[in-house]
Design an enzyme around this catalytic site. Structure first.
Site, PDB file in Angstrom:
ATOM      1  N   GLU A  65       0.801  -1.219   0.000  1.00  0.00           N
ATOM      2  CA  GLU A  65       0.000   0.000   0.000  1.00  0.00           C
ATOM      3  C   GLU A  65       0.837   1.273   0.000  1.00  0.00           C
ATOM      4  O   GLU A  65       0.458   2.258  -0.613  1.00  0.00           O
ATOM      5  CB  GLU A  65      -0.940   0.023   1.221  1.00  0.00           C
ATOM      6  N   ASP A  82      -0.272  -5.442   2.996  1.00  0.00           N
ATOM      7  CA  ASP A  82      -0.787  -4.247   3.663  1.00  0.00           C
ATOM      8  C   ASP A  82      -0.233  -4.277   5.087  1.00  0.00           C
ATOM      9  O   ASP A  82      -0.590  -5.154   5.876  1.00  0.00           O
ATOM     10  CB  ASP A  82      -2.316  -4.227   3.682  1.00  0.00           C
ATOM     11  N   ILE A  84      -0.649  -2.276   7.616  1.00  0.00           N
ATOM     12  CA  ILE A  84      -1.724  -2.068   8.597  1.00  0.00           C
ATOM     13  C   ILE A  84      -3.024  -1.929   7.809  1.00  0.00           C
ATOM     14  O   ILE A  84      -3.216  -0.948   7.086  1.00  0.00           O
ATOM     15  CB  ILE A  84      -1.509  -0.796   9.452  1.00  0.00           C
ATOM     16  N   ASP A  85      -3.887  -2.912   7.908  1.00  0.00           N
ATOM     17  CA  ASP A  85      -5.210  -2.781   7.304  1.00  0.00           C
ATOM     18  C   ASP A  85      -6.158  -2.397   8.434  1.00  0.00           C
ATOM     19  O   ASP A  85      -6.369  -3.178   9.364  1.00  0.00           O
ATOM     20  CB  ASP A  85      -5.649  -4.089   6.641  1.00  0.00           C
ATOM     21  N   THR A  87      -6.037   1.304   9.368  1.00  0.00           N
ATOM     22  CA  THR A  87      -5.163   2.329   9.978  1.00  0.00           C
ATOM     23  C   THR A  87      -5.936   3.254  10.926  1.00  0.00           C
ATOM     24  O   THR A  87      -5.432   3.634  11.984  1.00  0.00           O
ATOM     25  CB  THR A  87      -4.466   3.153   8.869  1.00  0.00           C
ATOM     26  N   ASP A 208      -5.534  -5.132   0.250  1.00  0.00           N
ATOM     27  CA  ASP A 208      -6.574  -5.277   1.279  1.00  0.00           C
ATOM     28  C   ASP A 208      -7.171  -6.683   1.255  1.00  0.00           C
ATOM     29  O   ASP A 208      -7.450  -7.269   2.293  1.00  0.00           O
ATOM     30  CB  ASP A 208      -7.737  -4.293   1.041  1.00  0.00           C
TER      31      ASP A 208
HETATM   32  P1  2AM Z   1      -6.447   0.818   5.229  1.00  0.00           P
HETATM   33  O1  2AM Z   1      -6.683   0.932   6.677  1.00  0.00           O
HETATM   34  O2  2AM Z   1      -5.301  -0.050   4.846  1.00  0.00           O
HETATM   35  O3  2AM Z   1      -6.414   2.154   4.518  1.00  0.00           O
HETATM   36  C1  2AM Z   1     -11.942   0.730   5.996  1.00  0.00           C
HETATM   37  O4  2AM Z   1     -11.508   2.017   5.934  1.00  0.00           O
HETATM   38  C2  2AM Z   1     -11.205  -0.212   5.084  1.00  0.00           C
HETATM   39  O5  2AM Z   1     -11.070   0.330   3.755  1.00  0.00           O
HETATM   40  C3  2AM Z   1      -9.805  -0.551   5.517  1.00  0.00           C
HETATM   41  O6  2AM Z   1      -9.543  -1.881   5.151  1.00  0.00           O
HETATM   42  C4  2AM Z   1      -8.965   0.429   4.763  1.00  0.00           C
HETATM   43  O7  2AM Z   1      -7.669   0.023   4.558  1.00  0.00           O
HETATM   44  C5  2AM Z   1      -9.682   0.492   3.440  1.00  0.00           C
HETATM   45  N1  2AM Z   1      -9.482   1.804   2.804  1.00  0.00           N
HETATM   46  C6  2AM Z   1      -9.415   2.988   3.393  1.00  0.00           C
HETATM   47  N2  2AM Z   1      -9.249   3.979   2.502  1.00  0.00           N
HETATM   48  C7  2AM Z   1      -9.195   3.381   1.310  1.00  0.00           C
HETATM   49  C8  2AM Z   1      -9.016   3.859  -0.023  1.00  0.00           C
HETATM   50  N3  2AM Z   1      -8.883   5.153  -0.301  1.00  0.00           N
HETATM   51  N4  2AM Z   1      -8.994   2.947  -1.013  1.00  0.00           N
HETATM   52  C9  2AM Z   1      -9.130   1.643  -0.723  1.00  0.00           C
HETATM   53  N5  2AM Z   1      -9.319   1.125   0.509  1.00  0.00           N
HETATM   54  C10 2AM Z   1      -9.339   1.992   1.511  1.00  0.00           C
HETATM   55 CA    CA Z   2      -3.097  -0.062   5.008  1.00  0.00          CA
END
Ligand code: 2AM
Ligand code: CA
Length: 263
Positions: A65, A82, A84-85, A87, A208
């Site tokens: 990511e 990823d 941290i999924d 965040t 993700d």
């Molecule tokens: P992340 O924490 O790695 O950003 C809820 O927000 C979920 O959607 C999380 O798994 C998050 O992953 C993902 N997510 C957040 N923003 C995103 C974006 N702009 N595009 C794709 N996935 C996103």
């Molecule tokens: Ca992430």
């Protein structure tokens, strides 16, 4: 060391470091807006995983990511990571976040690992060898009666309340309940172990969902694009995950095929 053993060791080390991590206020940055965040820990952890993988397997490609894709243009082995999924959860709750690592070879899955960091639960699956949470074999619920299904989505507002989501909103009203963790990887793993029956994630990236999709399919579940087409490996996509192919097809048939608007 084989790729799977290496990945388990790296993910466990990354998790141990994240459990110790304490965030300074200036360690959080907005990426595309106030709901899309990154911390120094996302970057540090991805660097750590990349280094560990490339030290042992320098010809492998990595799609993660936080950094541009690395490696060959048409590589044999690709890792999806990823660091941290979830965040936002890492920042605000310090729980409900995961380290996600998937590995594919010549377009076929090798394995997927998703570590629920604060619970120290490692979901893992190697192709053809079933799905596990730690030492415990997991499988999906097999429920397919719509009023009995628990539906997870990482983003309730965008999934159900934006224009063009009428059929998804009808689905939300017809199921038993809607829940949100806020981590695509953990929500797909919840379907894999039968704690949830469906997951709808309309903005999901390969890092993700690619690790979790291996775990889900090994647990007896199924994934597709929300349009009903096969879920691509290397592009962002709206994802529909279910406890079985039958449940997935039933949802597509009754609630239509959702075509994500072009970003
Ligand atoms: P992340 O924490 O790695 O950003 C809820 O927000 C979920 O959607 C999380 O798994 C998050 O992953 C993902 N997510 C957040 N923003 C995103 C974006 N702009 N595009 C794709 N996935 C996103
Ligand atoms: Ca992430």
């Amino acid at each position: 060391m084989e790729r799977f053993e290496l990945a388990v060791a790296l993910v466990r080390q990354a998790g141990a470091a994240l459990r110790q991590a304490r965030l300074e206020a200036d360690a959080v940055r907005c990426k595309t807006g106030h709901q899309d965040l990154v911390t120094v820990w996302d970057k540090k952890t991805e660097q750590f995983l990349r280094q560990g993988i490339l030290n042992e397997f320098p010809a492998d490609a990595i799609m993660g990511e936080e950094f541009p894709a690395a490696g060959d243009a048409s590589p044999e082995t690709v890792w999806y990571i990823d660091p941290i999924d979830g965040t936002t959860n890492f920042i605000n709750q310090h729980r409900n976040y995961a380290v996600s690592v998937g590995c594919w070879q010549r377009g076929e899955p090798l394995f997927g690992l998703v570590l629920d960091v604060e619970n120290d639960r490692l979901y893992h699956a190697r192709a053809g060898q079933g799905a596990w949470c730690g030492e415990r074999r997991i499988e999906t619920s097999r429920r397919k009666n719509i009023p009995e299904l628990l539906l997870f989505t990482p983003d309730v507002i965008r999934t159900f309340l934006e224009p063009g989501r009428d059929e998804l909103l009808r689905l939300a009203r017809d199921v038993r309940a809607v829940r949100s963790i806020g981590s695509v990887a953990l929500e797909i793993c919840a379907v894999a172990c039968g704690e949830a029956d469906l997951c709808v994630a309309l903005r999901s990236c390969p890092w993700d969902h690619n690790a979790a999709r291996v775990i889900l399919t090994e647990a007896g579940g199924a994934v597709a694009a929300a349009s009903g087409k096969p879920l691509p490996l290397n592009e962002p996509c709206a994802v529909l995950a279910a406890g079985s192919t039958e449940a997935l097809e039933l949802v597509l048939e009754r609630y239509g095929r959702y075509e994500a608007p072009q970003q």
